[in-house]
Design a protein around this motif. Structure first.
Motif, short mmCIF file in Angstrom:
data_model
loop_
_atom_site.label_atom_id
_atom_site.label_comp_id
_atom_site.label_asym_id
_atom_site.label_seq_id
_atom_site.Cartn_x
_atom_site.Cartn_y
_atom_site.Cartn_z
N SER A 158 18.58 47.24 60.98
CA SER A 158 18.97 46.58 59.74
C SER A 158 19.46 47.69 58.82
O SER A 158 19.58 48.84 59.23
N TRP A 159 19.69 47.34 57.57
CA TRP A 159 20.07 48.37 56.59
C TRP A 159 19.04 49.50 56.57
O TRP A 159 19.36 50.66 56.27
N TYR A 160 17.81 49.18 56.94
CA TYR A 160 16.68 50.12 56.84
C TYR A 160 16.88 51.34 57.74
O TYR A 160 16.28 52.39 57.50
N ALA A 161 17.74 51.21 58.76
CA ALA A 161 18.00 52.35 59.65
C ALA A 161 18.59 53.54 58.90
O ALA A 161 18.47 54.68 59.34
N TRP A 162 19.21 53.26 57.76
CA TRP A 162 19.90 54.30 56.99
C TRP A 162 19.07 54.80 55.81
O TRP A 162 19.58 55.53 54.95
N ARG A 163 17.80 54.46 55.75
CA ARG A 163 16.99 54.72 54.55
C ARG A 163 16.98 56.19 54.13
O ARG A 163 16.88 56.49 52.94
N HIS A 164 17.09 57.10 55.09
CA HIS A 164 17.04 58.52 54.76
C HIS A 164 18.39 59.08 54.32
O HIS A 164 18.45 60.23 53.88
N LEU A 165 19.46 58.29 54.47
CA LEU A 165 20.80 58.78 54.17
C LEU A 165 21.27 58.46 52.76
O LEU A 165 22.21 59.08 52.26
N PHE A 166 20.62 57.50 52.10
CA PHE A 166 21.08 57.08 50.78
C PHE A 166 21.09 58.23 49.78
O PHE A 166 22.10 58.48 49.12
N PRO A 172 24.76 47.11 54.53
CA PRO A 172 24.42 45.70 54.64
C PRO A 172 23.51 45.42 55.83
O PRO A 172 23.45 46.19 56.80
N ASP A 173 22.79 44.31 55.76
CA ASP A 173 22.30 43.66 56.97
C ASP A 173 23.51 42.93 57.53
O ASP A 173 24.09 42.06 56.85
N GLN A 174 23.93 43.25 58.74
CA GLN A 174 25.11 42.61 59.27
C GLN A 174 24.80 41.17 59.70
O GLN A 174 23.66 40.72 59.70
N ARG A 175 25.85 40.46 60.05
CA ARG A 175 25.77 39.03 60.36
C ARG A 175 24.65 38.74 61.37
O ARG A 175 24.59 39.32 62.44
N GLY A 176 23.73 37.83 60.97
CA GLY A 176 22.64 37.43 61.84
C GLY A 176 21.37 38.25 61.69
O GLY A 176 20.33 37.89 62.24
N TYR A 177 21.44 39.34 60.93
CA TYR A 177 20.31 40.26 60.79
C TYR A 177 19.60 40.10 59.45
O TYR A 177 20.25 39.87 58.42
N GLY A 178 18.28 40.30 59.47
CA GLY A 178 17.49 40.46 58.24
C GLY A 178 17.78 39.44 57.17
O GLY A 178 17.64 38.23 57.36
N GLY A 179 18.23 39.92 56.01
CA GLY A 179 18.44 39.06 54.85
C GLY A 179 19.80 38.42 54.78
O GLY A 179 20.10 37.73 53.80
N THR A 180 20.64 38.62 55.79
CA THR A 180 21.99 38.04 55.82
C THR A 180 21.98 36.76 56.64
O THR A 180 21.18 36.60 57.55
N ASP A 181 22.88 35.86 56.31
CA ASP A 181 22.94 34.57 57.01
C ASP A 181 23.16 34.75 58.50
O ASP A 181 23.83 35.68 58.95
N ALA A 182 22.61 33.80 59.27
CA ALA A 182 22.73 33.80 60.73
C ALA A 182 23.34 32.47 61.17
O ALA A 182 22.63 31.50 61.39
N PRO A 183 24.67 32.39 61.31
CA PRO A 183 25.29 31.14 61.75
C PRO A 183 24.74 30.71 63.11
O PRO A 183 24.43 31.56 63.96
N PRO A 184 24.62 29.41 63.35
CA PRO A 184 24.03 28.93 64.61
C PRO A 184 24.97 29.02 65.81
O PRO A 184 24.50 29.05 66.95
#
Length: 295
Positions: A21-29, A42-54
């Motif tokens: 998720s976006w969390y993978a980059w936590r040390h780079l910010f 971002p959380d990309q499509r389908g991941y974490g806090g982003t929408d997941a179309p069916p």
């Protein structure tokens, strides 16, 4: 789309892979923001806090690149440097390929750009790696989803700390090791955070990316033999299992596809989770690369 953001300046988009998720980059910010960049992951499509179309078909590479384009515009920017790890790599490389006017530079971690093959992707995968390769196992809707969703903490613990083989004949977790002690770069709190984030959408959206591999091959036919023209950087881990997916000389071949390749960083002893295992070296490499874009 959920995003994490820090800093001001030219836009740098950080695109995670699977299962991240976006969390993978936590040390780079912090280092990138300190260097004068606006960092957005971002959380990309389908991941974490982003929408997941069916619909599985809604996870094609054209949808994923479209999300990056829309995000750049939604942030009020005209261009970005696009950085991707694992599955984020193909999204970054394809954004640079399909919309080069929006991409000031592109960097891939772990997964290099590749030529579009002569046969559908899964046909090639079966031929080279056999029917038990994990990407084949992921194709059946619901199967890997149920396995990985059954115990989110256990899934992340085993995949991120115990990844051992790409062969998943008896299930994806069967290709991992049970670990009693986490590596130094991963904490119990990190495992808990990933599990919390995946509690919203689970693994189905992320797995649907794999279920579009042949569709992506068909959709990208118009770009057969096209070059990735923006300035580029590639970062790889010396012990990354993904390196075994490509020919031994794949790094030497990169300039044939990416003519403005400005650097390759090979991190000895680094496994697959490059932004989390070696964040200081990744930050240094990215900042050095970003500086070349302003010359």
């Amino acid at each position: 789309m959920h995003v994490a953001e820090q800093g001001e300046g030219p836009l740098v988009l950080l695109l995670h892979g699977f299962p991240d998720s976006w969390y993978a980059w936590r040390h780079l910010f912090q280092p990138l923001a300190d260097a004068g960049y606006r960092v957005v992951a971002p959380d990309q499509r389908g991941y974490g806090g982003t929408d997941a179309p069916p619909d599985i078909a809604d996870y094609s590479i054209l949808h994923l690149v479209g999300d990056v384009v829309a995000l750049i515009h939604a942030l009020g920017e005209k261009s970005a440097v696009v950085v991707g790890h694992d599955w984020g790599g193909p999204v970054a490389w394809h954004t640079a390929l399909l919309r080069p006017e929006l991409v000031r530079g592109v960097a891939g971690l772990s997964v290099p750009p590749t030529q579009r093959g002569a046969v559908p992707t899964l046909t090639s995968v079966r031929e080279h790696f056999g029917p038990d390769f994990y990407q084949i196992y992921f194709q059946e809707p619901g199967r890997a989803d149920a396995e990985l969703n059954a115990d989110l903490r256990n899934s992340f613990r085993r995949v991120m700390a115990g990844l051992a083989s790409p062969i998943a004949g008896e299930g994806f977790l069967a290709s991992t090791r049970q670990v009693d002690q986490l590596p130094s770069w991963l904490t119990e709190d990190d495992i808990e955070e990933y599990a919390r984030q995946y509690g919203r959408n689970g693994f189905t959206g992320p797995l649907n990316w794999y279920r579009n591999m042949d569709r992506n091959w068909a959709l990208t036919a118009p770009w057969q033999d096209a070059l990735i023209t923006p300035p580029a950087l590639f970062i790889t881990g010396g012990d990354d299992v993904v390196r075994t997916f490509y020919p031994p000389d794949f790094i030497e071949q990169l300039p044939q596809l990416v003519p403005d390749l400005r650097g390759v960083v090979d991190l000895p002893g680094c496994d697959h989770w490059i932004p989390e295992e070696r964040p200081a070296e990744v930050a240094e490499a990215l900042i050095t690369f970003l500086a070349t874009l302003d010359r």
